[in-house]
Enzyme design. Structure first.
Site, PDB file in Angstrom:
ATOM      1  CE1 TYR A  32       0.056   2.276   4.194  1.00 37.14           C
ATOM      2  CE2 TYR A  32       1.078  -0.191   4.613  1.00 37.14           C
ATOM      3  CZ  TYR A  32       0.736   1.244   4.969  1.00 37.14           C
ATOM      4  OH  TYR A  32       1.381   1.754   6.144  1.00 37.14           O
ATOM      5  NE  ARG A  51       7.011   4.258   0.628  1.00 39.94           N
ATOM      6  CZ  ARG A  51       6.677   5.332   1.750  1.00 39.94           C
ATOM      7  NH1 ARG A  51       7.566   5.430   2.522  1.00 39.94           N
ATOM      8  NH2 ARG A  51       5.431   5.642   1.807  1.00 39.94           N
ATOM      9  NE  ARG A 100      -5.932 -19.759   3.585  1.00 39.40           N
ATOM     10  CZ  ARG A 100      -4.774 -20.187   3.885  1.00 39.40           C
ATOM     11  NH1 ARG A 100      -4.611 -21.328   3.412  1.00 39.40           N
ATOM     12  NH2 ARG A 100      -4.446 -19.737   5.040  1.00 39.40           N
ATOM     13  CE  LYS A 147       3.176   3.119   3.068  1.00 44.88           C
ATOM     14  NZ  LYS A 147       3.619   3.285   4.314  1.00 44.88           N
ATOM     15  CD  GLU A 179      10.112   1.814  10.471  1.00 43.00           C
ATOM     16  OE1 GLU A 179       9.992   2.787   9.615  1.00 43.00           O
ATOM     17  OE2 GLU A 179       9.779   0.669  10.136  1.00 43.00           O
TER      18      GLU A 179
END
Length: 283
Positions: A32, A51, A100, A147, A179
């Site tokens: 995301y 990114r 799956r 991310k 962070e």
């Protein structure tokens, strides 16, 4: 009525539907990005899209649109939602897989979903008062430079921070701050402005990268090294950066005041520099 984008279609957000077999839902197999919008324009968006490309490449997802086409979708969402100040959220997953299986079929079509959030952040009380941070163990996986939509550890940390009366969590590993749960961490000491260097241990913050460049251009010294919780508690100032907070002063860590307990001059100056940069370069 908020308008979203899902797999090539603009539609009301309430009508957007993703398969329950989507690997983003079942495996957190997705990436995301969040871009800020100021004055109806996207802030530092090229960095966010770069990114996005790095993160999707790292896990082997091919973007269904080019970065230019994604930006066109973002801009269209800003227009359709008459968004002046807020955020554009983007998520791409590997797609829906009826088997799956842990190993995804190569034939899957990625799911691309975007929506906007009308969220003022330029003039909030926290800008004037500063925020509190709570430190806690970093429970995340080792590839924090990606991310990922797998945000359970961050959500747990945010909840624990709120329960402690703080607005952000700083994750700690081996005594060093990695962070924030959704931000990049900085402290100010005699040595300079200290922030952790980019590696697989932390996410390369787009706002942080732009802000450190601005700081260096203005003559401030940036030192890229890990710092301890003890150093943070004794710092002159502390602050965080992110797309949704820009540059936000931290005035308390684990209940202890940083400096005099008010937003410091360096963080305040950097916030002004960043907002000027954002407005002059937004698209």
């Amino acid at each position: 009525m908020s308008i979203a984008y899902l797999n090539g279609v603009f539609l009301p957000l309430e009508d957007a539907r993703v398969s329950p077999l989507d690997r983003g839902f079942l495996f957190a197999d997705g990436i995301y990005e969040v871009a800020a919008v100021i004055d109806g324009r996207l802030v530092d968006n090229a960095s966010h899209l770069a990114r996005l490309e790095r993160s999707t490449a790292a896990i082997g997802i091919t973007l269904p649109l080019s970065p230019d086409d994604i930006q066109a979708v973002q801009k269209e969402l800003v227009v359709r939602n008459a968004l002046s100040e807020g955020l554009v959220y983007l998520q791409v997953t590997r797609g829906a897989d009826v088997s799956r299986d842990f190993i995804a079929p190569a034939s899957l079509s990625p799911t691309l979903f975007l929506f906007v959030q009308d969220r003022p952040f330029l003039d909030l009380p926290a800008v004037r008062t500063g925020i509190a941070v709570a430190t806690m163990p970093d429970l995340r996986w080792k590839r924090r430079d990606i991310k990922s939509v797998g945000l359970l550890a961050q959500a747990m940390a945010k909840q624990a921070a709120r329960d402690a009366g703080a607005q952000e969590a700083w994750m700690v590993e081996d005594g060093f701050v990695t962070e924030g749960a959704s931000s990049t961490a900085f402290i100010v000491i005699d040595e300079g402005i200290i922030t952790r260097p980019y590696s697989e241990a932390v996410l390369a913050g787009c706002t942080a990268s732009a802000l450190t460049a601005l700081a260096e251009e203005s003559g401030l010294r940036i030192v890229r090294r890990p710092f301890t919780v003890a150093e943070a508690l004794d710092a002159k100032e502390a602050f965080i950066t992110s797309a949704s907070t820009l540059c936000q002063s931290v005035v308390r860590i684990d209940g202890r005041n940083i400096g005099d307990g008010t937003p410091g001059p360096i963080a305040t100056r950097l916030r002004t520099l960043y907002i000027d940069f954002a407005r002059s370069t937004a698209v």
